[in-house]
Design an enzyme around this catalytic site. Sequence first.
Site, short mmCIF file in Angstrom:
data_model
loop_
_atom_site.label_atom_id
_atom_site.label_comp_id
_atom_site.label_asym_id
_atom_site.label_seq_id
_atom_site.Cartn_x
_atom_site.Cartn_y
_atom_site.Cartn_z
N SER A 158 -20.35 28.93 -22.92
CA SER A 158 -19.68 27.66 -22.64
C SER A 158 -18.84 27.16 -23.81
O SER A 158 -18.03 26.24 -23.64
CB SER A 158 -20.72 26.59 -22.26
OG SER A 158 -21.31 26.90 -21.03
N HIS A 221 -22.91 18.77 -26.50
CA HIS A 221 -23.09 20.14 -26.02
C HIS A 221 -21.74 20.85 -25.96
O HIS A 221 -20.68 20.23 -26.10
CB HIS A 221 -23.76 20.13 -24.65
CG HIS A 221 -24.57 21.34 -24.36
ND1 HIS A 221 -24.37 22.11 -23.23
CD2 HIS A 221 -25.58 21.93 -25.05
CE1 HIS A 221 -25.24 23.12 -23.23
NE2 HIS A 221 -25.97 23.04 -24.32
N SER A 223 -19.59 22.21 -23.80
CA SER A 223 -18.44 21.86 -22.95
C SER A 223 -17.76 20.56 -23.38
O SER A 223 -16.55 20.57 -23.65
CB SER A 223 -18.88 21.79 -21.49
OG SER A 223 -19.35 23.05 -21.04
N GLU A 379 -18.01 16.70 -16.63
CA GLU A 379 -18.78 17.93 -16.53
C GLU A 379 -20.08 17.70 -15.75
O GLU A 379 -20.86 16.81 -16.07
CB GLU A 379 -19.13 18.49 -17.91
CG GLU A 379 -19.89 19.81 -17.81
CD GLU A 379 -20.67 20.17 -19.08
OE1 GLU A 379 -20.98 21.36 -19.25
OE2 GLU A 379 -20.98 19.26 -19.87
#
Length: 584
Positions: A158, A221, A223, A379
């Site tokens: 990712s 995170h 993304s 997301e």
Amino acid sequence: MWPTVLIALQIVTHVICHGARDHSAVMARQWIAVLAFAVVLVLTDAEDAATTPKPKKVLETVMNPAYIPAEEKHGSYWKKSAASTLKSKLKEKTNKNKARNGILFIGDGMSLATVMAARTYAGQLDRGLGEENILEFEKFPVTGLARTYCLDAQVPDSACTATSYLTGVKTKYGVIGLDGNVTRGSCHSQLHKGNWAPSIGQWAIENGLDVGLVTTTRVTHASPAGMYAHVSERNWESDVDVPAECLTLGCRDIAYQLVMDNPGRQFKVILGGGRREFLPNVTGFGNNTGKRVDGVDLTELWHVDKLQKNVSHQYVTDRLELLKVYNSDDLPEYLLGLFNTDHMAYHLKAEDEPTLEEMVEVAIKMLSRNPKGYFLFVEGGRIDHAHHDSLAYLALDETVEYAKAVRKARSLTDESETLIVVSSDHAHTMTVAGYPSRGNDILGVVDTTNGGDGRPYTTISYANGKAASIDTDGLRVDVTKEKGFTERSLDYAYPSLVPLDSETHGGEDVAVFALGPWQHLFTASYDQSVVPHLMAYAMCLTDDQHQNCHQPERLTEAASSAVSVYPYQLLLAQAVISIISCLL
């Protein structure tokens, strides 16, 4: 078959009842009766086998759906359906307006198999067969395929994919916001600004637009970090994760970059999880504490930064606080929401946390105040996490929640001026297989046949993952004897062929769905890194500009009420000016 059996039985009965009466004849008739009943039993077994077929070959499987809609049995139904689709396609007009707003939805780990299974799951929740159901983004008029590989990896993570679809630059596995000249985990290459890859979020800010991000994962995170961070190691979310020598050289963790550096500190909306990455390890939240060892409370520094800018702002930590902001008559200019110390909870397990749909609604309301427009990144991140643990039930439910958020965004925006792109960062190893009948429980076992070993198997399975497919006796697991499966436990891990501590990503292409200005650009197959460049072109964020990039800014509600002469009187005035110009 049965009329023939009845006739045969009548003949046998006649022979038994009306034949000769001597001892040998009686014995013969008894044997005839026994043989007749044996024939009946054999034929009965054959009838049962026809009802529940046991094919010699898989391709000879006979389907057994609960029902088939009557209208679908006629060829005219499918011809009318195709004609309707063709008619709607022919009505489509090329929209080359300037996209004032852009929304990029990423379903983390949302493979095409996940889309199919989720649509079926959602349809079955509504008591339908399931397969005919359509998720909101599947209604978009344009679809393409994106290739997801990293510079150094056949199957991506990712981090490299976030860099790809947010900065337009492919990079190495585990790296965020830096180009391929970096070495993963190297602080020196991270500090060299020549390696930095700015995101479409930064491009939008430089053009006067407002920017926000919404995620169900930690906001640090991989993304969401692609929106603002430049880091050679995706796991450096807090300072405790960064090696001491790198801290000494000046490498900053992802959370710090979000709050203290541009473009992160300029984002008007930040909603998600990951509170622990921002708090010192002495700060308590129930049984959880912050992770930071530098003693810094980044939520407080975010507050100080906004005070110095003299802008209204608010920090919220639960659903009720967020909804109060939404219902307020005086929205803050900046909003930070951290709703969990870690990732936000799965939808089916959440308490006191907003849904993705609710967060999207708040974000759009806040960002829509800028007449120049906005860029919003959204997301649905926990689809991926559920797949990594082989939790198919949760993965499908998270995908359905993601689709609800897309539906909400579509309902709140105007497709003549807002470009919505829906995609995934990468696939997973989950498959949907086995020739089940239509309407069969997507989370259940295949209804038409068992495996070659005589044991049932699930429609959904994983190529690798946590739950082994082989039992301790050396035989394949019989899922119908497992309590977690039969009781539909949220934490039931579906069988995996190759046992691993975590199921892996898949390397196949991911779908891209587009709606709005310049949606036609998103057809065909292309590298994932093309996506932000297409969006930027539609939104006029780069030097490569189309003919409609200089459309006048849309007036806000307040401004439009002040200029009440628009449009008719204004057009009349323009016409008068044109006439005078001609006379002169």
